[in-house]
Write a protein that holds these residues in place. Sequence first.
Motif, PDB file in Angstrom:
ATOM      1  N   ASN A  61       1.084  -1.221   0.214  1.00  0.00           N
ATOM      2  CA  ASN A  61       0.000  -0.139   0.442  1.00  0.00           C
ATOM      3  C   ASN A  61       1.066   0.814  -0.021  1.00  0.00           C
ATOM      4  O   ASN A  61       0.999   2.153  -0.860  1.00  0.00           O
ATOM      5  CB  ASN A  61      -0.587   0.503   0.665  1.00  0.00           C
ATOM      6  N   GLN A  63       4.001   0.904  -1.019  1.00  0.00           N
ATOM      7  CA  GLN A  63       4.617   1.470  -2.601  1.00  0.00           C
ATOM      8  C   GLN A  63       3.817   1.549  -3.642  1.00  0.00           C
ATOM      9  O   GLN A  63       4.444   1.655  -4.884  1.00  0.00           O
ATOM     10  CB  GLN A  63       6.485   0.600  -2.533  1.00  0.00           C
ATOM     11  N   GLN A  64       2.343   1.855  -3.573  1.00  0.00           N
ATOM     12  CA  GLN A  64       1.089   1.663  -4.807  1.00  0.00           C
ATOM     13  C   GLN A  64       1.630   0.137  -5.447  1.00  0.00           C
ATOM     14  O   GLN A  64       1.924   0.839  -6.584  1.00  0.00           O
ATOM     15  CB  GLN A  64       1.265   3.171  -5.269  1.00  0.00           C
ATOM     16  N   SER A  66       0.807  -3.486  -6.382  1.00  0.00           N
ATOM     17  CA  SER A  66      -0.212  -4.930  -6.334  1.00  0.00           C
ATOM     18  C   SER A  66       0.272  -6.289  -5.910  1.00  0.00           C
ATOM     19  O   SER A  66       1.325  -5.919  -5.441  1.00  0.00           O
ATOM     20  CB  SER A  66      -0.651  -5.289  -7.525  1.00  0.00           C
TER      21      SER A  66
END
Length: 83
Positions: A61, A63-64, A66
Motif C-alpha cells: 500500500n 509503495q502503491q 499490487s
Amino acid sequence: MITHDNIWDAIDEIARENNLSPSRMAINCGLDATTFNKSKRCDAFGKSRFPSLRTITKVLNEQQMSMADFGAICDRQSHEATE
C-alpha cells in the motif's frame, strides 16, 4: 518455488528501488523501524520467520504496488537464486 529468502529479498529490493533503507521503509509503512532487520528474519532457534501478510500489505500500500507486483519480484528472486 518461492522461499523465505525470496520474500525477504523482495522486501529489500522494494526498499532499494525506492531509495529507502529497510528501516525507513518500515517507518513509512507505520511499522517499527526494526521490522525488516536481518536479525528478525529468524527466531532464537534459527527457524525462519516470514513477514506477516499484514506487514507485506502495508509495504504494498505504501509503495502503491499490487500483490501481483510483489509476486513478480519474489518470482524473479526465485529464478535468480537458481542461476
